[in-house]
Structures are given as structure tokens and as C-alpha cells.
Design a protein around this motif. Structure first.
Motif, PDB file in Angstrom:
ATOM      1  N   ARG A 107      -9.334  -4.657  -2.947  1.00 32.88           N
ATOM      2  CA  ARG A 107      -9.095  -5.332  -1.825  1.00 32.88           C
ATOM      3  C   ARG A 107      -8.407  -4.534  -0.689  1.00 32.88           C
ATOM      4  O   ARG A 107      -8.900  -4.207   0.386  1.00 32.88           O
ATOM      5  CB  ARG A 107      -8.470  -6.533  -2.110  1.00 32.88           C
ATOM      6  CG  ARG A 107      -7.965  -7.321  -0.868  1.00 32.88           C
ATOM      7  CD  ARG A 107      -7.103  -8.741  -1.338  1.00 32.88           C
ATOM      8  NE  ARG A 107      -6.774  -9.342  -0.028  1.00 32.88           N
ATOM      9  CZ  ARG A 107      -7.450 -10.359   0.440  1.00 32.88           C
ATOM     10  NH1 ARG A 107      -8.513 -10.832  -0.174  1.00 32.88           N
ATOM     11  NH2 ARG A 107      -7.132 -10.990   1.504  1.00 32.88           N
ATOM     12  N   GLY A 108      -7.414  -3.887  -1.081  1.00 33.33           N
ATOM     13  CA  GLY A 108      -6.648  -3.171  -0.063  1.00 33.33           C
ATOM     14  C   GLY A 108      -7.435  -1.851   0.322  1.00 33.33           C
ATOM     15  O   GLY A 108      -7.393  -1.626   1.482  1.00 33.33           O
ATOM     16  N   ASN A 137       1.409   2.321   0.976  1.00 32.70           N
ATOM     17  CA  ASN A 137       2.194   1.484   0.270  1.00 32.70           C
ATOM     18  C   ASN A 137       3.755   2.088   0.257  1.00 32.70           C
ATOM     19  O   ASN A 137       4.573   1.727   0.243  1.00 32.70           O
ATOM     20  CB  ASN A 137       1.941   1.065  -1.071  1.00 32.70           C
ATOM     21  CG  ASN A 137       0.495   0.255  -1.117  1.00 32.70           C
ATOM     22  OD1 ASN A 137       0.449  -0.588  -0.010  1.00 32.70           O
ATOM     23  ND2 ASN A 137      -0.211   0.225  -1.957  1.00 32.70           N
ATOM     24  N   LEU A 139      -4.513   4.321   0.550  1.00 32.05           N
ATOM     25  CA  LEU A 139      -3.638   3.061   0.283  1.00 32.05           C
ATOM     26  C   LEU A 139      -2.319   3.334  -0.360  1.00 32.05           C
ATOM     27  O   LEU A 139      -1.371   2.680  -0.164  1.00 32.05           O
ATOM     28  CB  LEU A 139      -4.494   1.910  -0.506  1.00 32.05           C
ATOM     29  CG  LEU A 139      -3.923   0.586  -0.801  1.00 32.05           C
ATOM     30  CD1 LEU A 139      -3.792  -0.117   0.443  1.00 32.05           C
ATOM     31  CD2 LEU A 139      -4.826  -0.248  -1.781  1.00 32.05           C
ATOM     32  N   ARG A 176       4.840   2.539   5.016  1.00 34.43           N
ATOM     33  CA  ARG A 176       4.363   1.316   5.840  1.00 34.43           C
ATOM     34  C   ARG A 176       4.706   1.251   7.280  1.00 34.43           C
ATOM     35  O   ARG A 176       3.805   1.387   8.234  1.00 34.43           O
ATOM     36  CB  ARG A 176       5.007  -0.002   5.179  1.00 34.43           C
ATOM     37  CG  ARG A 176       4.532  -0.530   3.753  1.00 34.43           C
ATOM     38  CD  ARG A 176       5.117  -1.737   3.362  1.00 34.43           C
ATOM     39  NE  ARG A 176       4.563  -1.958   2.102  1.00 34.43           N
ATOM     40  CZ  ARG A 176       3.291  -2.690   1.820  1.00 34.43           C
ATOM     41  NH1 ARG A 176       2.509  -3.076   2.884  1.00 34.43           N
ATOM     42  NH2 ARG A 176       2.941  -3.089   0.403  1.00 34.43           N
ATOM     43  N   GLU A 227      -9.018   4.504  -0.667  1.00 34.00           N
ATOM     44  CA  GLU A 227      -8.240   4.092  -1.857  1.00 34.00           C
ATOM     45  C   GLU A 227      -7.035   4.840  -2.226  1.00 34.00           C
ATOM     46  O   GLU A 227      -5.771   4.415  -2.103  1.00 34.00           O
ATOM     47  CB  GLU A 227      -9.122   3.881  -3.345  1.00 34.00           C
ATOM     48  CG  GLU A 227      -8.258   3.178  -4.093  1.00 34.00           C
ATOM     49  CD  GLU A 227      -8.133   1.826  -4.232  1.00 34.00           C
ATOM     50  OE1 GLU A 227      -7.272   1.500  -4.959  1.00 34.00           O
ATOM     51  OE2 GLU A 227      -8.889   1.220  -3.325  1.00 34.00           O
TER      52      GLU A 227
END
Length: 478
Positions: A102-103, A313, A309, A316, A306
Motif C-alpha cells: 500500500r505505501g 519512514n 518508502l 518524514r 518501495e
């Protein structure tokens, strides 16, 4: 064993695509028609299986859009907006095929939406708008084929390539690059299938009407392409890499590099990764424009979502700052967000902004100086398209042009013996030599220094040679 895919993050991805569509719609009425859009409007009124510089799909879409939504910049651009939103969704689906959850899918969609090239071509009607969507679909179906080894995906590939060929011939470049990469790194087993032959047949049948048109007209597209390479080839080669980075966004550079590395590490999609450098070599060899290879970078961005991501994380705040900066700069240089008086600031990076300004001013300037019974001869398709769009409101006669397909549509009648008003970006003695007693009436003063600013309006006597004889000698392909 077939790699598994995760659930599609439908709601957030659709939200990103919808947000892009809202922005493009809100800005679609600013400035005005682009030069190419004015050409497409006239081509859409003269539907055919081909034109000297392009296949028929984009003019057809332009015709449908204006019939449904009105002949305004906003009405014309509805399908471009929808195509760009669809492109964002396909890029997210590509990320999913490469194993993103999803991310990662959301990251891919956001990167596509805030990049420079996709919103830029989505704002206006251009062959590149629909070409980008077609390339993403081709990449998606190819990745499906490689991941699942289901040879029936050749049918979807053939259908997409066939439709894309009715829009722009550039689609042969990524298909050829992918084929070469497939031969080098595999999986070559997907080539051993009757489904491949079926896909080729489907593509050929869909593209056949336009190919026949080109054959019947002595392949004018090759003449146009040769002229582009001859005029701009050296500059295109010098600026190829810098423009690739700038047009996508420098901030996204680490993402597509990470995407390339990830595809190579996964092994089964190595052909997708290798296709990009193969395509770059081909475009550089022919002196093509930098954006010819740019769409495949979006595939690499999808692959790099991916691993990106993981960085997001951990960082941010930096990620929000980077995304905000990318979105702001992309909008500044590719969308009509600045006042017309400030457009000059963005022209060194994106001259297409200026191509949307000044067409009504050109028309009113012509209307102010044209004598009775004069024939209007425009030097390029943008000028002719603008005069055909805005001229009737000023009671101007039909504007003619020997440029591109305008040369085929109409030419002045041999009974037209009145004066001739020449519209020239730069006065050209060899061109004026066909018309006696030429003198300049005025120049066009546009609110921004684009290509038409300073255009000369030159009044001449009627040509001594009949128009029907003179016309073939005047035509220009580039």
C-alpha cells in the motif's frame, strides 16, 4: 514460481489521481490554446486516416472533446486530464507488480503526480499526453507477462501498441528497446509463443489504415522526422541527460536510480530496467528529443517506490519538504500558475508556456491592418489555426498555410487576385520573392516574448504564378 502481488491501494491511489485531475481542470482555462492545440482543432474538423506529421488519434480526440464540452481550452483538455489521471493509476499498478504494498503504491502515485513531465503534458492536448499513457500500459502488460509467464498478455500488448500507433509512431522505440533487452537478459521463453504472433497481428491490423495512408502519400512522416533530426539533432544530444533529469524532477533522480537497481536485483524484470538505457542509445543515435525516452523513467520510479518508502519512514519531515518542493517547482514550470506578465521567467525551462499566449492578439493585429479582398498566408500551423479559431469573430477571410497538413487541406483559388498578407516570424526574402511589391505593415507585439512576438505582417501583390501552380513549391514539412 510466480511472485505474489499485494492488494491494490485503490482508495489512496484514486485520491492522488483525482487530486491531479482537479488541479489540471482548475488550471485548464488559463492562458489559452497551445500552438499544437490550434492545429489539432483544424485537423479534427478534417478527419482522415493520417496527416503528414502524425496519425489520426489525437485530432479525433480533440474533435470529440470539443463536441462534448465546447470549443474552449477547458473543453478541449478534458480527455487529456483524464488520461493523466489514468497514467498515475497505471504507475501505481506497476509498483504493485514490482512487489510494492500500500505505501509503495501511494509513493509511486504521488511521485508521478508531482513530477514535471506528466502534469505538463496533461495540461494541454498533445500526442505526448496519450503516448505517455500508452507507454505505461505497454510496460504494465509486459511486466505482467514476465511475472506470470502467461503468454496471453501478448494480446493486450498488441492491442495497446496498435492503438498507440494510431497516436504516435514513437511507440516503436520502447517496444524495440524492450525486445532488444529481452533478447539480452530474458526471459526469452516468453518469445516462444503463438500468442506473440497473435499480438503482432492485432497491432498490425489496428495500425494498418494509417500505414496505408502514409504509403499512399509517400511517407511524409519520415520527411518530418528527418527535418527535426537535422535541425535540432546536435542540441538534442547535448541536452539529453540534463533535460531528462529536469523534466522529471531532480528530486526524483534517486528514486529512479533505486528503481533500476531494484529491478536488476529482482532478476525477472531485468529486461524492463535494461530497456531504458537501450532506448536512450536509440534516441541519441537519431537525434531525437529528450522526452522521447522520458516515459520509461516513470517505470523505474514505480520500481523505486518501495525502497523509497523505507527512507520516507525514517525521514518524514525531509520527505514532506522534498515532495512539497517538487510539486511547487513542477507546477511553476509546467502549469499556468504565474501571471502572463511573469511567464518570461519560466520560458528558459519550458517554452511551451509561452506557446499558449498571444493568439488572440495576433488575430486582432491582423484584423486591424488587412485590406479588403486580401488573402491571408500564414507561415506556420499555429498562426493559421489561431486565425481560423478567432478570425470569424473579426470577419477575417479563411487563413491558408503551406505548413504541415494545412498545405493539403486548402490553398487559395486561382481567382484570388487581390493582395496577399504574409505572416512571418522572420521575414524571408526567398519566400517573399514569389510575391511582387512586398512591404511590412506592422509587427505583432505579444504580452510575453514567445515565438510569435515580433512576427511581421507583410503586404504583397498577388503572385504572378497561379496559386495552384505556386502552392506545391511553398509547402513546408518542418
Amino acid at each position: 514460481m510466480t511472485p505474489a502481488v499485494r492488494a491494490f491501494a485503490a482508495r489512496p491511489v484514486l485520491a492522488v489521481a483525482g487530486a491531479l485531475a482537479v488541479v489540471l481542470t482548475a488550471l485548464s482555462g488559463r492562458y489559452g490554446y497551445h500552438r499544437d492545440e490550434l492545429y489539432f482543432l483544424v485537423a479534427g474538423e478534417k478527419l482522415a486516416w493520417g496527416y503528414v506529421d502524425q496519425p489520426p488519434l489525437t485530432p479525433l480526440i480533440a474533435r470529440i472533446s470539443t463536441e462534448l464540452f465546447g470549443n474552449t481550452p477547458m473543453g478541449l483538455r478534458v480527455f487529456s486530464t483524464l488520461a493523466s489521471a489514468a497514467t498515475v493509476i497505471v504507475i501505481a499498478l506497476l509498483a504493485r507488480e514490482f512487489g510494492s504494498g500500500r505505501g509503495g503504491q501511494i509513493v509511486a502515485a504521488v511521485c508521478a503526480a508531482i513530477s514535471g513531465f506528466l502534469p505538463g503534458v496533461g495540461h494541454i492536448v498533445s500526442t505526448a499526453t496519450y503516448d505517455l499513457l500508452a507507454w505505461m500500459l505497454i510496460a504494465f502488460f509486459a511486466v505482467k507477462l514476465f511475472r506470470t509467464d502467461d503468454r496471453r498478455w501478448w494480446l493486450a500488448l498488441g492491442l495497446t501498441v496498435g492503438i498507440a500507433l494510431q497516436n504516435k509512431y514513437l511507440v516503436v522505440l520502447p517496444v524495440g528497446a524492450l525486445f532488444v533487452a529481452l533478447l539480452i537478459v530474458g526471459p526469452r521463453r516468453v518469445l516462444r509463443s503463438w500468442w506473440l504472433l497473435a499480438g503482432v497481428v492485432i497491432a498490425g491490423l489496428i495500425a494498418l489504415p494509417n500505414l496505408l495512408w502514409q504509403f499512399q502519400h509517400d511517407w511524409p512522416q519520415l520527411t518530418v522526422a528527418g527535418g527535426i533530426s537535422e535541425d535540432d539533432g546536435t542540441e538534442n544530444r547535448i541536452m539529453f541527460i540534463p533535460l531528462q533529469i529536469l523534466q522529471l524532477s531532480p528530486v526524483l533522480l534517486p528514486i529512479w536510480i533505486a528503481g533500476f537497481r531494484r529491478l536488476w536485483k529482482l532478476q525477472w524484470p531485468r529486461a524492463v530496467a535494461l530497456a531504458y538505457p537501450v532506448l536512450c542509445v536509440a534516441v541519441l543515435a537519431v537525434g531525437g528529443k529528450s522526452y522521447y525516452a522520458l516515459p520509461l523513467l516513470y517505470v523505474l520510479v514505480a520500481a523505486g517506490a518501495e525502497p523509497t518508502l523505507s527512507w520516507i519512514n525514517r525521514n518524514r519531515v525531509s520527505a514532506v519538504v522534498a515532495a512539497t518542493f517538487t510539486a511547487a517547482t513542477s507546477a511553476l514550470f509546467t502549469l499556468p500558475v504565474v501571471p502572463v506578465s511573469a511567464v518570461e521567467f519560466v520560458l528558459p525551462v519550458n517554452k511551451e508556456q509561452g506557446e499558449q499566449i498571444g493568439w488572440q492578439n495576433l488575430t486582432t493585429t491582423v484584423a486591424a491592418v488587412i485590406p479588403p479582398n486580401a488573402t491571408i498566408l500564414a507561415g506556420n500551423y499555429g498562426q493559421a489555426g489561431a486565425l481560423r479559431r478567432y478570425g470569424p469573430a473579426h470577419n477575417l477571410p479563411l487563413a491558408y498555410s503551406p505548413h504541415m497538413s494545412f498545405a493539403d487541406w486548402e490553398h487559395p483559388s486561382d481567382t484570388a487576385t487581390g493582395p496577399v498578407l504574409l505572416i512571418q516570424q522572420e521575414r524571408t526574402p526567398s519566400f517573399e520573392s514569389h510575391f511582387p511589391n512586398c512591404h511590412q505593415l506592422t509587427t505583432v507585439q505579444n504580452p510575453t516574448p514567445n515565438e510569435e512576438d515580433g512576427t511581421a505582417l507583410v503586404l504583397c501583390d498577388a503572385p504572378t504564378t497561379p496559386w495552384s501552380t505556386l502552392w506545391p513549391t511553398l509547402r513546408r514539412y518542418y
